[in-house]
Design a protein around this motif. Structure first.
Motif, PDB file in Angstrom:
ATOM      1  N   LEU A  68      30.001  32.143  48.428  1.00  0.00           N
ATOM      2  CA  LEU A  68      30.629  33.255  47.614  1.00  0.00           C
ATOM      3  C   LEU A  68      30.880  34.297  48.267  1.00  0.00           C
ATOM      4  CD1 LEU A  68      29.318  32.349  44.305  1.00  0.00           C
ATOM      5  CD2 LEU A  68      31.692  32.602  44.667  1.00  0.00           C
ATOM      6  N   THR A  71      37.500  29.089  51.975  1.00  0.00           N
ATOM      7  CA  THR A  71      37.434  28.608  50.565  1.00  0.00           C
ATOM      8  C   THR A  71      37.137  27.040  50.813  1.00  0.00           C
ATOM      9  OG1 THR A  71      39.669  28.196  50.013  1.00  0.00           O
ATOM     10  CG2 THR A  71      38.264  30.085  49.210  1.00  0.00           C
ATOM     11  N   SER A  84      38.255  27.328  44.247  1.00  0.00           N
ATOM     12  CA  SER A  84      38.782  28.727  44.552  1.00  0.00           C
ATOM     13  C   SER A  84      37.240  29.422  44.315  1.00  0.00           C
ATOM     14  CB  SER A  84      39.584  29.160  43.496  1.00  0.00           C
ATOM     15  OG  SER A  84      39.184  28.978  42.099  1.00  0.00           O
ATOM     16  N   GLU A  85      37.590  30.895  44.601  1.00  0.00           N
ATOM     17  CA  GLU A  85      36.539  31.870  44.345  1.00  0.00           C
ATOM     18  C   GLU A  85      36.179  32.004  42.953  1.00  0.00           C
ATOM     19  OE1 GLU A  85      34.084  34.948  45.916  1.00  0.00           O
ATOM     20  OE2 GLU A  85      35.099  33.611  46.821  1.00  0.00           O
ATOM     21  N   ARG A 129      34.111  28.748  41.801  1.00  0.00           N
ATOM     22  CA  ARG A 129      32.677  28.768  42.540  1.00  0.00           C
ATOM     23  C   ARG A 129      31.963  29.904  41.803  1.00  0.00           C
ATOM     24  NH1 ARG A 129      33.306  29.881  48.728  1.00  0.00           N
ATOM     25  NH2 ARG A 129      35.280  30.545  48.010  1.00  0.00           N
ATOM     26  N   GLN A 130      32.483  30.900  41.317  1.00  0.00           N
ATOM     27  CA  GLN A 130      31.798  31.972  40.346  1.00  0.00           C
ATOM     28  C   GLN A 130      31.311  31.399  39.289  1.00  0.00           C
ATOM     29  OE1 GLN A 130      30.602  34.978  40.958  1.00  0.00           O
ATOM     30  NE2 GLN A 130      31.898  36.078  42.423  1.00  0.00           N
TER      31      GLN A 130
END
Length: 305
Positions: free
Chosen positions: A93, A98, A127-128, A131-132
């Motif tokens: 992150l 990615t 995607s970001e 993952r968040q």
């Protein structure tokens, strides 16, 4: 291992410390004290990266810094924050890429530096935001679980190791940061622009990423930060008949000041420091023979998936 390999591991360690200190809302002084303990430990001949991993030393250094600075945090609070950072770096992150994170797809990374990632990233590209979300819904570790206990035991052991190696003498560190001299020097120089003080303060914070605190005096680092800040603000300080910094440092320090300025400016420049961005945001496999307590294949690593 080479000096460039050691440099990347130091950057990785100070990146971990910076993220943890930010999440714990610690003062800049605590952050600076933590990085000083971290760098001084690895400057000992008996303390190599092949013997001690950066995760345990970074966590123990922050625990000691909180005690030295009398900014008390519970050990459980510190460990849970480092575990959160550990999960973030396993997921990559904050990094630019990615996809897969191995060194084969990053030609700028030295061959002997290995980046690891969570198994889920090997199965598919996330995607970001995805993952968040993985990180957002993870439950905190129970205090009496095996995973937490193993992390706690490692940190307590490394705290004792650091104290022994540094001679149990840490009280002087908070008074020896470049930040201590910064505002006084700026006032003596008659620089009234607040932007210069803020910029110089930021450069002092950047210097904590490097082992400058071990190799140079804090007064010299403070002067280098002021020099860079004045250049940014297009402010000229006297260089004749003697350079302005000689009033604080004495004669013959120009070359050292230039070296510090170049080292700080090189941070983040991929042309100067290959792999800097990756090791700042991703999990860097330790150089410890057989792997560290949290490296891929360890109980902690496997328990996180």
């Amino acid at each position: 291992y080479s000096s460039s390999i050691e440099f990347l591991h130091r950057i990785n360690g100070t990146s971990i410390i910076f993220q943890a200190a930010t999440l714990l809302r610690l003062s800049p002084s605590v952050y600076a004290t933590t990085t000083t303990i971290f760098h001084r430990f690895y400057h000992r001949e008996s303390c190599s990266l092949e013997k001690y991993d950066v995760w345990s030393i970074a966590t123990a250094s922050l625990l000691l810094a909180c005690k030295v600075e009398e900014d008390v945090r519970r050990i459980r609070e510190i460990i849970l924050v480092f575990i959160h950072v550990y999960r973030r770096m396993r997921l990559g992150l904050g990094s630019a890429s990615t996809g897969t994170n191995d060194t084969e797809e990053n030609p700028k990374m030295p061959e002997s530096v290995s980046i690891a990632q969570a198994d889920i990233l090997k199965e598919k590209s996330l995607s970001e935001e995805e993952r968040q979300n993985i990180l957002r819904y993870v439950r905190p570790l129970p205090q009496y679980g095996m995973l937490y206990k193993e992390w706690e035991e490692q940190v307590m052991e490394m705290e004792n190791v650091i104290l022994r190696e540094l001679g149990f003498v840490l009280y002087w560190i908070p008074d020896s940061h470049p930040h201590t001299f910064l505002l006084y020097f700026i006032k003596v120089l008659g620089v009234e622009e607040k932007s210069v003080a803020q910029s110089a303060w930021n450069y002092c914070n950047d210097s904590c990423r490097l082992d400058i605190c071990v190799r140079y005096s804090p007064e010299l680092v403070a002067c280098a930060a002021i020099h860079l800040a004045c250049i940014d603000s297009d402010i000229s300080l006297p260089l004749t008949p003697k350079p302005w910094w000689s009033a604080f440092l004495g004669q013959g320090k120009g070359e050292d000041l230039s070296s510090i300025c170049n080292a700080i400016l090189a941070l983040g420049d991929e042309d100067c420091v290959e792999g800097y961005a990756d090791v700042s945001a991703k999990y860097l496999v330790s150089l410890v023979d057989g792997g560290s307590f949290c490296d891929p294949g360890s109980f902690i690593w496997n328990s996180m998936d």
